[in-house]
Enzyme design. Structure first.
Site, PDB file in Angstrom:
ATOM      1  N   LYS A 294       0.761  -0.949   0.080  1.00 56.71           N
ATOM      2  CA  LYS A 294      -0.268  -0.017  -0.095  1.00 56.71           C
ATOM      3  C   LYS A 294       0.869   1.327   0.535  1.00 56.71           C
ATOM      4  CE  LYS A 294      -3.667  -2.198   2.474  1.00 56.71           C
ATOM      5  NZ  LYS A 294      -4.597  -2.798   3.384  1.00 56.71           N
TER       6      LYS A 294
ATOM      7  N   GLN B  21      -5.360  -1.124   9.149  1.00 55.70           N
ATOM      8  CA  GLN B  21      -5.126  -2.671   9.179  1.00 55.70           C
ATOM      9  C   GLN B  21      -5.103  -3.829  10.094  1.00 55.70           C
ATOM     10  OE1 GLN B  21      -3.517  -3.366   6.068  1.00 55.70           O
ATOM     11  NE2 GLN B  21      -3.970  -5.970   5.963  1.00 55.70           N
TER      12      GLN B  21
ATOM     13  N   ASP C 238     -11.372   2.685   3.529  1.00 48.19           N
ATOM     14  CA  ASP C 238     -11.456   1.402   3.199  1.00 48.19           C
ATOM     15  C   ASP C 238     -13.227   0.386   3.145  1.00 48.19           C
ATOM     16  OD1 ASP C 238      -9.364  -1.372   3.524  1.00 48.19           O
ATOM     17  OD2 ASP C 238      -8.965  -0.380   5.453  1.00 48.19           O
TER      18      ASP C 238
HETATM   19  N1  GUN Z   1      -7.048  -7.189   6.172  1.00 46.53           N
HETATM   20  C1  GUN Z   1      -6.983  -7.780   4.456  1.00 46.53           C
HETATM   21  N2  GUN Z   1      -7.423  -7.140   3.886  1.00 46.53           N
HETATM   22  C2  GUN Z   1      -7.788  -5.719   4.463  1.00 46.53           C
HETATM   23  C3  GUN Z   1      -8.077  -4.575   4.054  1.00 46.53           C
HETATM   24  O1  GUN Z   1      -8.959  -4.186   2.619  1.00 46.53           O
HETATM   25  N3  GUN Z   1      -8.094  -3.630   4.716  1.00 46.53           N
HETATM   26  C4  GUN Z   1      -7.366  -3.956   5.930  1.00 46.53           C
HETATM   27  N4  GUN Z   1      -7.876  -2.916   6.538  1.00 46.53           N
HETATM   28  N5  GUN Z   1      -7.580  -4.746   6.130  1.00 46.53           N
HETATM   29  C5  GUN Z   1      -7.124  -6.180   5.247  1.00 46.53           C
END
Ligand code: GUN
Length: 293
Positions: free
Chosen positions: A52, A96, A119
């Protein structure tokens, strides 16, 4: 059969975003800023967050990574969320997941200001998506609909089977596929661990979206000739021939299913790269205050 190249599509979209960002900055606007909170050292989460941050660089965004050990308290994490909610320089942020067991993911998700929830996990964004209002759409379903649009995959009136009912993929995917728009307008069936006649249901499907986290679950005998196959699975399976000691395995038995279908996403290189790219799209919207003031 046509391979859906998520890696190339994501690279093209990131390039489009980068051009728009440079235009914004050239005209005196603010460079979008994404922050991420990572708690602990989960291998998968470390990789996702690193990717990211790299994607932010590719798009010309500012990024901030806040790292904490997995023994922090829930109260401490909620205070960090509040600091980001109130930081005017941060346009959007993510926490996350998964979080350590002693911290409530639901409490943390709900503490995020929905206007910065890139998200799309906050109930306000989930609810707005369900009724077709502008909102942040969660990244994996958004990436899948973008792939369908870019590959000209017809969804209107088609029978779409979604395998899996998670809050971040299966449920929002079902909402998007049934909405009155393109891609969408499909007849949607959601199957899960308690569903009966899974093979028969899949055999009826024009589109199968597999998001179970169960390696090689979808086999050729479950697929109608000419179906579109979207594989969301990314299970790490041990592989001694790799330096990392593992490889990513999808929910679809690729080699045999590929021979039968019209379109298929590979793992890796299919849905995965699109997920991060969708987060970048949401961050650009946040930077432009395009959805909420
Ligand atoms: N863990 C797995 N996929 C995601 C996501 O798209 N966003 C976040 N914050 N955590 C994750």
């Amino acid at each position: 059969m046509q391979l859906i190249d998520g890696k190339a599509t994501a690279a093209a979209i990131k390039q489009e975003i980068a051009s728009e960002v440079e235009e914004i900055v050239k005209n005196g606007g603010k460079r979008p800023h994404l922050a991420a909170i990572l708690v602990g050292h989960d291998g998968g989460s470390e990789t996702y967050v690193r990717n990211k941050v790299l994607a932010c660089e590719a798009c010309g965004f500012k990024s901030t990574l806040l790292r904490f050990e997995d023994d922090i308290t829930e109260d401490f994490l909620l205070r960090q969320v509040d600091l980001l909610n109130n930081d005017p320089d941060v346009d959007g942020f993510i926490v996350q997941l998964p979080l350590p067991k002693h911290i409530s993911e639901q409490k943390v998700t709900m503490a995020i200001d929905y206007r910065k929830d890139v998200d799309g996990f906050h109930p306000i964004n989930v609810g707005r998506m369900a009724i077709g209002l502008p909102c942040y759409i969660s990244a994996t379903p958004l990436g899948i609909t973008d792939l369908m649009a870019r590959y000209g995959i017809k969804t209107s009136g088609k029978k779409c089977v979604i395998l899996g009912r998670s809050n971040i993929v299966g449920k929002p995917m079902a909402q998007l596929m049934m909405q009155k728009r393109t891609p969408g307008d499909a007849t949607v069936t959601v199957l899960h661990s308690h569903s009966k006649n899974i093979k028969e249901e899949c055999l009826q499907a024009d589109i199968i979206i597999a998001a179970l986290g169960s390696p090689n679950f979808v086999t050729a005998d479950m697929v109608k000739p000419g179906a579109v196959i979207i594989d969301v699975g990314t299970t790490r399976v041990p592989d001694a021939t790799r330096k990392s000691g593992f490889r990513l395995c999808g929910d679809v038995k690729f080699d045999e299913v590929a021979e039968k279908c019209s379109f298929i996403t590979p793992v890796p290189g299919g849905v995965g790269p699109m997920t991060i790219c969708s987060l970048m799209k949401n961050t650009l919207l946040a930077g432009k205050k395009a959805i909420y003031e």
